[in-house]
Design a protein around this motif. Sequence first.
Motif, PDB file in Angstrom:
ATOM      1  N   ILE A  47      -0.936   3.619  -3.690  1.00  0.00           N
ATOM      2  CA  ILE A  47       0.505   3.638  -3.450  1.00  0.00           C
ATOM      3  C   ILE A  47       1.067   2.229  -3.448  1.00  0.00           C
ATOM      4  O   ILE A  47       2.091   1.947  -4.075  1.00  0.00           O
ATOM      5  N   GLU A  48       0.402   1.327  -2.771  1.00  0.00           N
ATOM      6  CA  GLU A  48       0.928  -0.025  -2.594  1.00  0.00           C
ATOM      7  C   GLU A  48       0.991  -0.797  -3.903  1.00  0.00           C
ATOM      8  O   GLU A  48       1.985  -1.455  -4.204  1.00  0.00           O
ATOM      9  N   ALA A  49      -0.054  -0.714  -4.687  1.00  0.00           N
ATOM     10  CA  ALA A  49      -0.140  -1.546  -5.886  1.00  0.00           C
ATOM     11  C   ALA A  49       0.703  -1.009  -7.040  1.00  0.00           C
ATOM     12  O   ALA A  49       1.384  -1.772  -7.734  1.00  0.00           O
ATOM     13  N   ARG A  50       0.678   0.328  -7.247  1.00  0.00           N
ATOM     14  CA  ARG A  50       1.278   0.862  -8.474  1.00  0.00           C
ATOM     15  C   ARG A  50       2.115   2.116  -8.259  1.00  0.00           C
ATOM     16  O   ARG A  50       2.592   2.704  -9.228  1.00  0.00           O
ATOM     17  N   PHE A  51       2.269   2.558  -7.009  1.00  0.00           N
ATOM     18  CA  PHE A  51       2.943   3.825  -6.737  1.00  0.00           C
ATOM     19  C   PHE A  51       2.280   4.965  -7.496  1.00  0.00           C
ATOM     20  O   PHE A  51       2.955   5.880  -7.976  1.00  0.00           O
ATOM     21  N   HIS A  52       0.965   4.921  -7.596  1.00  0.00           N
ATOM     22  CA  HIS A  52       0.243   5.995  -8.274  1.00  0.00           C
ATOM     23  C   HIS A  52      -0.068   7.093  -7.251  1.00  0.00           C
ATOM     24  O   HIS A  52      -1.180   7.226  -6.757  1.00  0.00           O
ATOM     25  N   PHE A  53       0.962   7.878  -6.986  1.00  0.00           N
ATOM     26  CA  PHE A  53       0.827   8.948  -6.007  1.00  0.00           C
ATOM     27  C   PHE A  53      -0.147  10.018  -6.494  1.00  0.00           C
ATOM     28  O   PHE A  53      -0.759  10.711  -5.675  1.00  0.00           O
ATOM     29  N   ASN A  54      -0.283  10.150  -7.801  1.00  0.00           N
ATOM     30  CA  ASN A  54      -1.183  11.179  -8.329  1.00  0.00           C
ATOM     31  C   ASN A  54      -2.628  10.925  -7.912  1.00  0.00           C
ATOM     32  O   ASN A  54      -3.341  11.850  -7.523  1.00  0.00           O
ATOM     33  N   THR A  55      -3.063   9.679  -7.966  1.00  0.00           N
ATOM     34  CA  THR A  55      -4.446   9.387  -7.559  1.00  0.00           C
ATOM     35  C   THR A  55      -4.585   9.378  -6.043  1.00  0.00           C
ATOM     36  O   THR A  55      -5.661   9.684  -5.520  1.00  0.00           O
ATOM     37  N   ALA A  56      -3.509   9.037  -5.327  1.00  0.00           N
ATOM     38  CA  ALA A  56      -3.554   9.144  -3.865  1.00  0.00           C
ATOM     39  C   ALA A  56      -3.713  10.605  -3.442  1.00  0.00           C
ATOM     40  O   ALA A  56      -4.481  10.922  -2.526  1.00  0.00           O
ATOM     41  N   ILE A  57      -2.993  11.508  -4.124  1.00  0.00           N
ATOM     42  CA  ILE A  57      -3.137  12.935  -3.827  1.00  0.00           C
ATOM     43  C   ILE A  57      -4.533  13.419  -4.206  1.00  0.00           C
ATOM     44  O   ILE A  57      -5.146  14.223  -3.490  1.00  0.00           O
ATOM     45  N   ALA A  58      -5.054  12.915  -5.325  1.00  0.00           N
ATOM     46  CA  ALA A  58      -6.416  13.281  -5.720  1.00  0.00           C
ATOM     47  C   ALA A  58      -7.414  12.870  -4.645  1.00  0.00           C
ATOM     48  O   ALA A  58      -8.379  13.598  -4.364  1.00  0.00           O
ATOM     49  N   ALA A  59      -7.190  11.712  -4.023  1.00  0.00           N
ATOM     50  CA  ALA A  59      -8.068  11.272  -2.931  1.00  0.00           C
ATOM     51  C   ALA A  59      -7.979  12.232  -1.749  1.00  0.00           C
ATOM     52  O   ALA A  59      -8.995  12.556  -1.112  1.00  0.00           O
ATOM     53  N   LEU A  60      -6.763  12.718  -1.456  1.00  0.00           N
ATOM     54  CA  LEU A  60      -6.608  13.700  -0.366  1.00  0.00           C
ATOM     55  C   LEU A  60      -7.315  15.009  -0.707  1.00  0.00           C
ATOM     56  O   LEU A  60      -7.914  15.644   0.172  1.00  0.00           O
ATOM     57  N   MET A  61      -7.241  15.411  -1.966  1.00  0.00           N
ATOM     58  CA  MET A  61      -7.917  16.642  -2.377  1.00  0.00           C
ATOM     59  C   MET A  61      -9.436  16.516  -2.214  1.00  0.00           C
ATOM     60  O   MET A  61     -10.106  17.453  -1.759  1.00  0.00           O
TER      61      MET A  61
END
Length: 832
Positions: free
Chosen positions: A682-696
């Motif tokens: 999130i901090e570096a690139r606003f890549h919420f998709n990979t942050a959500i993948a980490a939650l999954m």
Amino acid sequence: METRYNPAVIEAKWQQYWEEQDLFRVTELSDKSKYYVLEMFPYPSGRIHMGHVRNYTIGDVVARYKHMQGFNILHPMGWDAFGMPAENAALAHGVHPAAWTYENIDYMRRQLKSLGYSYDWSRELATCDPDYYRWEQSVFIEMFRRGLAYKKLSPVNWCDHCQTVLANEQVEDGACWRCHQPVALRELEQWFFKITDYVEELLEYCDRLPGWPERVLTMQRNWIGKSHGAQIEFAIESLDGVITVFTTRPDTLFGATFMSLAPEHPLAPRLAQGTRQEQAVQEFIQIWKQRDRSKGVVDELVKEGVFTGRYCLNPVTGWRMPIYVANFVLMEYGSGAVMAVPAHDQRDFEFARKYDLPLVVVIQPSDHTLIAENMAAAYEDPGVLVNSKQFDGLASETAKDAITAHLETLGLGRRSIHYRLKDWGISRQRYWGAPIPIIYCERCGMQTVPESDLPIRLPLDVEISGEGGSPLARLDSFAKTICPVCGGPARREVDTMDTFVESSWYFLRYACPDYQEGILDRPRVNYWMAVDQYIGGIEHAVLHLLYARFFTKVLRDLGYIQVDEPFTRLLTQGMVLMDGAKMSKSKGNVVDPNELIGTYGADTTRLFCLFAAPPEKDLEWSDQGVAGAFRFLNRIWSLVKELLESLKSAPPWRGTGAELSPELRRLRQKVHQTIHRATSDIEARFHFNTAIAALMELVNDLYKAREEPATDPSSNHLAASVWREAIEVLILILSPMAPHLAEELWHHLGHPTSVYHEPWPQAEAAAMAADARLVVIQVNGKLRSKIEVAAAASDEEIKRLALTDTRIQELLAGQQVKKVVVARRKLVNIVV
């Protein structure tokens, strides 16, 4: 806690709570660092679409995330409410533009609230509100007094379908940016903003915006279009006057054999007057003035022209150059006149071949010799000058300066810098826009409206007929007025301002929307500006984004603000596609956000928009993807429900982990690795998709850990604390993306306050560290075994464990060990 996840009930509950608590209202009186996040505000067209949802969801996640990091967040919303669609709707449905606009605002506001966005609605504004545009009128007056706003007769882009003028930036491939119908040129008295006074600063600061996408900066640099070259004068034979040309290739001047003028060039009809070519020239001009001749279209045109009957003189060769009017010359480039060098410019080459005009080679390449009669195309690359008198033998780049200097000594030319950017035409012959605060008096001339009379309100009692010209001109109660100087009869300006004027400063007014003493409350604006993160479509790269930069610099120079640039960082989100095509009503591929929210809930809608693609990429719609996002939220609900009784009385784990079992240490390791990964993404690139993948991944691991007896929270207080930490981390990271579900689960865990006020979780390095590492064992360079050692094991301990490994002892039986090498605690090589 309900057995089933019911988003309709949960979301209505928490939206009401947020509104009652006024949770997102913000003030400047804070000891926190500020963070201003803003999405481009919408036109109140009646319904939000999935493009809006994606844009605003991205902004909301950023706002909530930064708030959890401890920032004082400004996250406002308003309405870009003037413009032609309101008038078109009035004509189509018999409803007043004001009524249409405000009804749409009410509906769209409810839609945005139903998605749970964290807007400070106390700062809401609409650009059609007189309390907003009165200050725009005030700035117009200041700009007029400083020469930054002026009126002149000018060829302008006219959209016959919309019955109005368009700025150059609003013409896309020869068509109106709004209705996509062809645009023609007309000569009209128009108001302009002198954006060219800021051209160098606008260009220079493109290099000072590291938070902007390079693609946008490149588009702005290209639109500004700075070119170094020479301005050259060609005397007109048999007439007083000269044709002035700007060229970036003065090195080819000795090869100029004819002159080409744009059909709109003011000299064109004058040159032909009294010659046999007069009628042909007039007809040609009339035809091509009405045709699409934008740059992209012109490049593809079959080159056509007509001889004017006149000649000009080449200043270095003395040749009589026939003057043509040509369809491929554009008035907005240079001076609307082009010295034609057909041997070294492809457009000129095609034109010369068609009209049997001479070619003279003046640049020779290094690897072969050009012969004019044999050329199949122009040679446009560098080379060495020939047929250029004293300049023969010079490299073409060197010759540019040498020939320009020669022209300067003759008084026939000079070094020059040219910009593609032209002044911004802001006059619109429409009703639904901000009135221009100018009065015309036959005795006193043009006068500004007194500040005390502002705002000049747009009257509501006007008839929208759809006929050409501003309907305000037909409304005497508005058009007729009194001169502020002599008190005699006068008339008002009846053009309205381009709607892009309103969107060029709205982000500043958000900082002080209630301020009534002037356009901006300086302390509040200087506290919030610049916008830290701006989010919107790349289609505004040379429209809104360029105008906003210009207007910010004007307001700075007027003393209202301290910043040089409005937006520190810019994110241009991709489009929402279906089957590879942009969603649109005309294609029949629109997904209604209301239906989506009604079926799956706002959190699922938000989560899908965030997970399906990185923000800057296009998002391909997928019904299966939406259903998958809903299933994921259901899994979280079910997991928390299953564990809730065991976790209610347990505090989250705060120890070192030394006393935990290996299973619980692995669980904490996954939790803190997830914190680290999500934060980084999130901090570096606003890549919420990979942050959500980490939650999954975390949720999958939590379900697996739930099956291990050693991690059962119901019989082990240590396990309950570790699980409490894991579930709280899961909810906290989820909360910016699915805030309603996060609030509900946080409440069920027993927390009395909103999750919005909780800090973002911090990853612990010790918890992330692995308990053990895999070490490969080689014998004479060949892989023979693998062992697992403690993460902190020393080289000596690893060597001992390798030599005592059962498999290795069997291989070493009867052999002498000469050397044991431990490499980076990952590999042991035994030499025998």
